[in-house]
Design a protein around this motif. Structure first.
Motif, short mmCIF file in Angstrom:
data_model
loop_
_atom_site.label_atom_id
_atom_site.label_comp_id
_atom_site.label_asym_id
_atom_site.label_seq_id
_atom_site.Cartn_x
_atom_site.Cartn_y
_atom_site.Cartn_z
N PHE A 10 39.33 53.90 42.64
CA PHE A 10 38.22 54.63 42.49
C PHE A 10 36.98 53.55 41.89
O PHE A 10 36.10 52.42 42.57
CB PHE A 10 38.00 55.38 42.42
CG PHE A 10 36.39 55.88 43.65
CD1 PHE A 10 36.39 55.87 45.04
CD2 PHE A 10 35.78 56.05 42.58
CE1 PHE A 10 35.25 55.99 45.06
CE2 PHE A 10 34.30 56.32 43.18
CZ PHE A 10 33.80 56.40 44.81
N SER A 11 37.08 52.95 40.81
CA SER A 11 36.60 52.39 39.52
C SER A 11 36.44 51.38 40.22
O SER A 11 35.45 50.30 40.22
CB SER A 11 35.77 53.27 38.24
OG SER A 11 35.59 52.41 37.63
N GLU A 12 37.15 50.83 39.51
CA GLU A 12 37.32 49.53 39.52
C GLU A 12 37.24 48.71 41.43
O GLU A 12 36.28 47.68 40.99
CB GLU A 12 39.09 49.16 40.25
CG GLU A 12 39.32 49.74 38.15
CD GLU A 12 38.91 48.54 37.17
OE1 GLU A 12 38.84 47.13 37.65
OE2 GLU A 12 38.38 48.67 35.55
N TRP A 13 37.18 49.23 43.08
CA TRP A 13 36.78 49.33 43.89
C TRP A 13 35.51 49.61 43.57
O TRP A 13 35.11 48.48 44.36
CB TRP A 13 37.80 50.44 44.86
CG TRP A 13 37.15 50.41 46.03
CD1 TRP A 13 37.56 49.32 47.17
CD2 TRP A 13 36.06 50.63 46.83
NE1 TRP A 13 36.75 49.24 48.59
CE2 TRP A 13 35.45 49.69 47.57
CE3 TRP A 13 35.41 52.11 46.05
CZ2 TRP A 13 34.91 50.88 48.66
CZ3 TRP A 13 34.62 52.35 47.15
CH2 TRP A 13 33.63 52.40 48.41
N LEU A 14 34.42 50.47 43.46
CA LEU A 14 33.43 50.39 43.10
C LEU A 14 32.73 50.18 42.74
O LEU A 14 30.96 49.50 44.11
CB LEU A 14 32.87 51.84 42.03
CG LEU A 14 31.55 52.52 43.04
CD1 LEU A 14 31.26 52.68 44.08
CD2 LEU A 14 31.50 53.60 42.08
N TRP A 15 32.83 49.12 41.89
CA TRP A 15 31.87 47.88 40.98
C TRP A 15 31.61 46.53 42.07
O TRP A 15 30.30 46.52 41.94
CB TRP A 15 32.36 47.62 39.99
CG TRP A 15 32.46 48.60 38.52
CD1 TRP A 15 33.93 48.52 38.22
CD2 TRP A 15 32.13 49.24 38.66
NE1 TRP A 15 33.52 49.87 37.40
CE2 TRP A 15 32.54 50.35 37.54
CE3 TRP A 15 30.81 49.99 38.55
CZ2 TRP A 15 31.88 51.96 36.57
CZ3 TRP A 15 30.16 51.13 38.36
CH2 TRP A 15 30.64 52.51 37.31
N PRO A 16 32.61 45.78 42.29
CA PRO A 16 31.81 45.14 43.47
C PRO A 16 31.41 45.80 44.87
O PRO A 16 31.04 45.07 45.67
CB PRO A 16 33.72 44.53 44.35
CG PRO A 16 34.53 45.33 43.42
CD PRO A 16 33.38 45.77 42.13
N ARG A 17 31.37 46.89 44.92
CA ARG A 17 31.16 47.13 45.92
C ARG A 17 29.82 48.15 46.33
O ARG A 17 28.90 47.25 47.21
CB ARG A 17 32.28 48.82 46.77
CG ARG A 17 31.02 49.35 48.00
CD ARG A 17 31.91 49.00 48.98
NE ARG A 17 31.17 49.39 50.56
CZ ARG A 17 30.07 49.49 50.06
NH1 ARG A 17 28.76 48.98 49.58
NH2 ARG A 17 29.42 51.02 51.42
N LEU A 18 30.17 48.00 44.34
CA LEU A 18 27.59 48.34 44.71
C LEU A 18 26.99 47.15 43.97
O LEU A 18 25.90 46.82 43.69
CB LEU A 18 27.59 49.55 43.77
CG LEU A 18 28.40 51.08 44.39
CD1 LEU A 18 27.68 51.84 43.09
CD2 LEU A 18 27.54 51.00 45.94
N ASP A 19 27.77 46.19 43.81
CA ASP A 19 27.84 45.14 44.15
C ASP A 19 26.92 45.16 42.69
O ASP A 19 26.31 44.71 41.81
CB ASP A 19 26.48 44.40 44.54
CG ASP A 19 26.66 42.84 44.04
OD1 ASP A 19 27.20 41.88 43.69
OD2 ASP A 19 25.39 42.26 44.72
N MET A 20 27.54 45.18 40.79
CA MET A 20 27.34 46.18 40.24
C MET A 20 28.58 45.53 38.99
O MET A 20 29.53 45.03 39.38
CB MET A 20 27.09 47.45 39.93
CG MET A 20 26.27 47.90 40.65
SD MET A 20 26.12 49.68 40.73
CE MET A 20 24.66 50.19 40.67
#
Length: 67
Positions: A10-20
């Motif tokens: 989830f963390s690995e998916w989230l960073w690019p999803r939030l553009d961070m």
């Protein structure tokens, strides 16, 4: 490791999803809270929206892998 560990899927998916970039000590919960504040939405609403999106993406990926 679970999906929600600090460096889990989830963390690995989230960073690019939030553009961070990866947020070292703070983790994904704080980043969702910050993003929700910027978007003027409730943090829990944003979390569950993102969770639904993550689960849908994983489900679609699993379906494609079985074809």
């Amino acid at each position: 490791m679970t999906d929600f560990d600090h460096r889990g899927p989830f963390s690995e998916w989230l960073w690019p999803r939030l553009d961070m970039q990866y947020s070292s000590p703070l983790g994904w919960a704080v980043e969702i809270e910050r993003a929700a504040e910027r978007a003027d939405v409730a943090p829990l609403d944003m979390f569950f929206d993102l969770l639904d999106e993550f689960r849908m993406m994983r489900h679609e990926g699993a379906q494609q892998a079985t074809r």
